[in-house]
Design an enzyme around this catalytic site. Sequence first.
Site, PDB file in Angstrom:
ATOM      1  CD  GLU A   1       2.804  -3.860   8.956  1.00 32.32           C
ATOM      2  OE1 GLU A   1       3.833  -4.417   9.395  1.00 32.32           O
ATOM      3  OE2 GLU A   1       2.700  -3.476   7.777  1.00 32.32           O
TER       4      GLU A   1
ATOM      5  CE  LYS B   1       6.507  -2.401  11.811  1.00 30.75           C
ATOM      6  NZ  LYS B   1       6.292  -3.553  10.912  1.00 30.75           N
ATOM      7  CD  GLN B   2       3.091   1.124   9.784  1.00 30.55           C
ATOM      8  OE1 GLN B   2       3.884   0.215   9.940  1.00 30.55           O
ATOM      9  NE2 GLN B   2       2.550   1.384   8.621  1.00 30.55           N
TER      10      GLN B   2
ATOM     11  CD1 TRP C   1       0.648  -0.676   3.134  1.00 31.39           C
ATOM     12  CD2 TRP C   1      -0.308   1.313   3.404  1.00 31.39           C
ATOM     13  NE1 TRP C   1       1.094  -0.162   4.335  1.00 31.39           N
ATOM     14  CE2 TRP C   1       0.523   1.054   4.526  1.00 31.39           C
ATOM     15  CE3 TRP C   1      -1.038   2.506   3.360  1.00 31.39           C
ATOM     16  CZ2 TRP C   1       0.662   1.955   5.582  1.00 31.39           C
ATOM     17  CZ3 TRP C   1      -0.891   3.395   4.421  1.00 31.39           C
ATOM     18  CH2 TRP C   1      -0.048   3.126   5.511  1.00 31.39           C
ATOM     19  CG  ASP C   2       4.727   0.802   1.609  1.00 30.86           C
ATOM     20  OD1 ASP C   2       3.740   0.249   2.113  1.00 30.86           O
ATOM     21  OD2 ASP C   2       5.885   0.571   1.962  1.00 30.86           O
TER      22      ASP C   2
END
Length: 794
Positions: free
Chosen positions: A501, A605-606, A374-375
């Site tokens: 994630e 995580k992000q 998806w980046d």
Amino acid sequence: MKPDHLPTFTVEPWVVREPRLDLDAMGQTESVFALSNGHIGLRGNLDEGEPHVLPGTYLNSFYEVRPLPYAEGGYGYPESGQTIINTTNGKLIRLLVDDEPFDLRYGTLHRHERVLDMQAGTLHREVEWESPAGRRVRVRSTRMVSLTQRAVAAISYEVELVSNGNDGSGAAGDAALLVLQSELVANEQLPGRDADDPRLDTALDNVLEPEQSRAGDAGATLVHRTRKSELRCGAAMEHEVVGPDGVQVSTDANEDLARTTVIARVRPGQSLRVVKYLAYGWSSRRSLPAVYDQVRAAIAAARYTGWDGLVAEQRDYLDDFWATADVEIDGDAELQQAVRLATFHILQAGARAERRCIPAKGLTADGYDGHTFWDTETFCLQVLSFVAPEAAADALRWRKSILPLAFERAETLGLQGAAFPWRTIRGHECSGYWPAGTAAFHINADIADAVKRHVHATGDTKFELEVGLELLVATARLWRSLGSHDSAGNFRIDGVTGPDEYSSIADNNVYTNLMAQQNLRYAAEVAAKHPRSASRLGVDSEEIASWRDAAGAMFIPFDERLGVHPQSEGFTDHQRWNFEDTPAERYPLLLNYPYFDLYRKQVIKQADLVLAMQIFPEAFTEEQKRRNFAYYEAITVRDSSLSACTQSVMAARTGHLELAHQYLAEAALVDLQDLAGNTDHGMHIASMAGTWTAVVLGFGGMRCEADGLSFAPVLPASLSRISFGLKWQGRRIRVSITPEETEYRLTDGAPMRLRHHGEPIALDDEGPATAPTPTPEWVEPVEQPHGRAPRVRG
């Protein structure tokens, strides 16, 4: 986060210079110095091939199939994966000096410098080396992957004999016998892989089956086919040789090796120069003769253009690109260099991909098996739609081309519409871990978001009809079947994984629900705009109404007690991670703690909810943005390189300008300073893209809507000026921010209007328009988890 050993790169505006050879950092420099055009990728290995960490020559989407075994099988699990392979290596030019191999591990290295020139699009190398027998040579090479001739790369390689004087190691004036061996090598020996994963050795050793090898006077062509994926690849080389009288050139070839040998006797002060042209092509359909002829035609075009012509074309292409895409930062020279390198690698990843995927590592290494995620849509296309829109359009055309496989995947999962793969090369789902793969359905809405952004950025309604409509319909149908109305009338999307994630299989992830809501609304809008085309896809007014109904009833959870949005329903009720007792050496957490423990704790995580605020600022009040940002700062550990850039954007938008500067630097320097410790596996392309996002959407405050562009520029006290450019519906615009004022200049195209902090501004060709840059107001500082604050640079 910073490794103990780093290469020495000088800080310069337009080049990345390695002034001396550093064997300990070679894996990192091989990635940083990689050259690509989105079709061909040449890792930054030395010309002579050794020493190396990972030799790499890649073609976009050229892969082999490998099995995905499971300890326990399950319905719908992918049975095989796809892995990008190191294809025929044409970079190799070996040198012998009076029978001594040119090898930097032997003899005496007097000088070694490599320079990546981002304006020229070349990697230049200068070496002065003395053989164990006392012969001294100066080697100069320049390598390029053409951005104008998609199938072509080229190397200029020159050897000069340097006089040693009368020191007993070879009298002045004595000639040396130089032998150059320029090669094409297939099934190149790779360094050892993880002994705990035997699948890789069985799947990826000697994957290229020879089909044809032909040699000519000064070049050769090899054609191979992968054993399982049955893809055919052709590689060709030709040479131009300039040297002293008596130079001899010969070529031989067998199944996996073609070699052109150049022999000359060279006196001190004389040189031997070889220009090597390379051409690559592959196909899953074309016959052997067709692939052979394809690369022969490309090599002929390269020779016709010549070395000087290729270099000139490259410079012209990049001059035009940088005229728009360059980001100027005054007050931080290190960041200036890093942002330009980031922009350069984004261009390399997608410029000539042409209906192929943009891998997470570009074509700089084999990290993530060469997969796209998806980046691409959320980070890379955010940049490309505004600086290289044709590359962005081609990436979305590739998504449309894999729709049949996405339909099949959705059917397997019992869903309507399309379920795009979480990670893939050619469209098949290659993720064997379903909580972070299959369940991360937001990728479908990320694609729809990229379509919307691209259409608004370019005004290309033809693209919207021919490419966008089918993608929007397919993804809207997925959401309509995945979600459901509850007894209160809310439309819920349960059991999914958002961008973070460290949280999995959650109900009503805010990012996912907001993205799905936009997806449904935009699909309804475009289908209603093109009723005949929509009808051919089976869309009727009732289905459009159902999309609008689901979007209108989308459930967005909010924690009234804390006054913040939970990342997903119930998330703020989870126990917080014990950050104070987590030592620095146990980050990243995913490598040191079980996922089940991460999933049930408040640890990020992000950026997830923060990314939702970046994309949908209108969905949150200003107070909610400030409270949300502070809350999630305290639990986000940034174990993903995708996080810092998003945190930079929202730090800038919530008034934390110095923090935004620190996060921008972390995103930009992730590979130059190997902050994640894994740059040897390839460049972090999404983080590279995020540097542009942090500047333009963060400090520039840019928003792109159907009714135009708006900016809300701010500037941290540590910087004296930021300037950036972009393309907007056939125009070129440059924005320059100083502490006193912001200047908007229309550099090309028809007059237009935009908004500056909500106020309208007219742009035309009579000159720039200016408006005051607001003075930053003090905001209450935010805190990060213990030991996870962004790095403060000296």
